[in-house]
Design a protein around this motif. Structure first.
Motif, mmCIF file in Angstrom:
data_model
loop_
_atom_site.group_PDB
_atom_site.id
_atom_site.type_symbol
_atom_site.label_atom_id
_atom_site.label_comp_id
_atom_site.label_asym_id
_atom_site.label_seq_id
_atom_site.Cartn_x
_atom_site.Cartn_y
_atom_site.Cartn_z
ATOM 1 N N UNK A 184 5.231 2.804 61.070
ATOM 2 C CA UNK A 184 5.357 3.913 60.115
ATOM 3 C C UNK A 184 4.003 4.556 59.856
ATOM 4 N N UNK A 185 2.958 3.736 59.712
ATOM 5 C CA UNK A 185 1.615 4.268 59.483
ATOM 6 C C UNK A 185 1.126 5.006 60.732
ATOM 7 N N UNK A 186 1.439 4.467 61.907
ATOM 8 C CA UNK A 186 1.068 5.150 63.142
ATOM 9 C C UNK A 186 1.727 6.511 63.251
ATOM 10 N N UNK A 187 2.990 6.586 62.864
ATOM 11 C CA UNK A 187 3.703 7.864 62.895
ATOM 12 C C UNK A 187 3.088 8.850 61.909
ATOM 13 N N UNK A 188 2.690 8.350 60.734
ATOM 14 C CA UNK A 188 2.050 9.215 59.742
ATOM 15 C C UNK A 188 0.700 9.719 60.250
ATOM 16 N N UNK A 189 -0.054 8.845 60.927
ATOM 17 C CA UNK A 189 -1.340 9.245 61.491
ATOM 18 C C UNK A 189 -1.159 10.327 62.549
ATOM 19 N N UNK B 185 -6.777 -0.509 63.326
ATOM 20 C CA UNK B 185 -7.311 0.835 63.561
ATOM 21 C C UNK B 185 -6.312 1.615 64.403
ATOM 22 N N UNK B 186 -5.929 2.778 63.882
ATOM 23 C CA UNK B 186 -4.952 3.639 64.547
ATOM 24 C C UNK B 186 -5.621 4.965 64.884
ATOM 25 N N UNK B 187 -5.480 5.395 66.129
ATOM 26 C CA UNK B 187 -6.042 6.664 66.560
ATOM 27 C C UNK B 187 -5.275 7.827 65.951
#
Length: 261
Positions: free
Chosen positions: A68-73, A98-100
């Motif tokens: 979900x956080x990756x999708x938001x990023x 850490x998410x790009x």
């Protein structure tokens, strides 16, 4: 110049709320033009401190939360440093995911030096690394290890990091001193240590805490010369948005250190 955001947010009431708060903060940071946002230690699902009601570790929940956080990023086009936890070979480890900005996972920085009070709950991780978001090179030192183990910051600075992010958890204890200005001489050593970590390595240090009443430390950014750039008023919830000049982070003093780090 590179704009960073520190998520000085309240402690989430539930793991589900931690995800919702993170998604909203990511969207808001992007609207403010930040290129990266950093969350406090174990923000998802919440740091397992005494008196905090955090459900038992759930790897399946964590995977869903990270997605979900990756999708938001990806939607916001911003890199994320997410304070979280993970289960490795049955052991619970404090970590930063850490998410790009495209939503892909860059990797984890585990907490290697844990506080003695954490030993009954968490297991030390291993290894250190650096990351990159556009022109920004950065490292991560989590809570106790950044305050008391200078080599964790120096490791990153010697490898080109212009900023070291320092996600942490620090709440007031009964009868403790409640500061109103950063690095107050009457306060504990913690915020002075953040000033030292920046000055001794000629890099920025960005420290991020939860917001809470009487908080002994707050979210702040320190310049490479060890002077304060900006900080969030104690107990005030919200984002701290700061522009840093990455050219000032030369890493000169870190590079001159005669050590294996």
């Amino acid at each position: 110049m590179f704009r960073i955001a520190l998520a000085n947010l309240r402690f989430p009431a539930t793991p589900e709320e931690s995800v919702a708060l993170a998604e909203q903060a990511i969207a808001n940071a992007a609207l403010e033009g930040a290129g990266i946002i950093c969350f406090p230690e174990c923000f998802i699902p919440g740091y397992r401190a005494m008196g905090k009601r955090v459900p038992p570790p759930d790897p399946a929940f964590l995977e869903r939360a990270w997605s979900a956080v990756g999708a938001a990023a990806q939607k916001a086009g911003i890199a994320v440093i997410l304070g979280t936890e993970r289960v490795v070979n049955g052991a619970l480890i404090i970590t930063a995911l850490v998410i790009n900005r495209d939503g892909t996972v860059a990797g984890f920085q585990d907490k290697v030096q844990i506080d003695p009070s954490e030993e009954s709950t968490y297991t030390p991780g291993s290894g250190r690394r650096i990351f990159q978001a556009g022109p920004l090179i950065f490292g991560i030192a989590i809570c106790h290890e950044g305050w008391r183990y200078p080599e964790t910051v120096r490791f990153a600075a010697r490898r080109g990091a212009q900023v070291v992010f320092h996600p942490h958890f620090h709440e007031a204890e009964p009868g403790s001193y409640a500061p109103s200005t950063f690095a107050d001489p009457a306060n504990s050593f913690h915020e002075k240590a953040v000033l030292c970590r920046a000055a001794e390595n000629t890099c920025y240090v960005a420290t991020v805490n939860y917001s809470s009443a009487g908080s002994p430390t707050t979210s702040a950014v320190v310049r490479p010369d060890g002077t304060l750039l900006s900080y969030k008023p104690y107990g005030e919830e919200g984002l701290l948005i700061v522009d840093i000049d990455i050219a000032e982070a030369t890493g000169l003093l870190a590079a001159r250190a005669k050590s294996a780090w």
